[in-house]
Motif scaffolding. Sequence first.
Motif, PDB file in Angstrom:
ATOM      1  N   ASP A 141      -1.409  -1.022  -4.221  1.00  0.00           N
ATOM      2  CA  ASP A 141      -2.478  -0.025  -4.074  1.00  0.00           C
ATOM      3  C   ASP A 141      -1.788   1.339  -4.108  1.00  0.00           C
ATOM      4  O   ASP A 141      -1.214   1.782  -3.125  1.00  0.00           O
ATOM      5  N   ILE A 166      -4.984  -4.680   1.206  1.00  0.00           N
ATOM      6  CA  ILE A 166      -5.046  -3.488   0.359  1.00  0.00           C
ATOM      7  C   ILE A 166      -6.309  -3.526  -0.489  1.00  0.00           C
ATOM      8  O   ILE A 166      -7.048  -4.515  -0.470  1.00  0.00           O
ATOM      9  N   GLU A 189       0.870  -1.176   0.000  1.00  0.00           N
ATOM     10  CA  GLU A 189       0.000   0.000   0.000  1.00  0.00           C
ATOM     11  C   GLU A 189       0.906   1.225   0.000  1.00  0.00           C
ATOM     12  O   GLU A 189       1.707   1.412   0.908  1.00  0.00           O
TER      13      GLU A 189
END
Length: 176
Positions: free
Chosen positions: A73, A138, A48
């Motif tokens: 992400d 995520i 992430e």
Amino acid sequence: RLDPSELAAWQSIPSAVLSDEREHRGVLTGVRPLFAGRPFAAQALTIEVGAVADGAPRDALALAWPGACIVIDARATPNAAVWGGNLIRIAHARGVAGVVVDGCVRDVVDLRDSGIAVCSQGVTPRGPTWGGRIGGVIHCGGVEIKPGDLIVGDDDGVMAVPLDDVNEDLLARCRR
């Protein structure tokens, strides 16, 4: 981790068939393959993206196993690439099967030459200054992805299947 023979079986399943059998749950919206003819099935190593420059992509690559799919992400940095030529060279050396980015990538020639499946929302020359969290839950393409989830991609797009849902029954239905 899934056995390499299990992953090979999933790689033979078209993403469209898997989507139909899962009633369209797990389709990553807007994430498209950059290069045709690179189907893959692998387990997710998640990142992430955050606002801190801390080396997360290189750190994640140190954790990558042969056949992993790095899933990023990158919604926090929608106008900058979070993956490119330097990282793909390391990924290639580590045996990574695919890279899936909910965001942008760059260095397309290097990505293409790597032979690795790369899927993203877009491409931009603007480089990153970012870090992130490795190995957590995520969201990518509107789908929640946990470390180890099955990621299947081909020319039609990318699917994520929670590891708890990966079983012989689903595989058999997809093969009919």
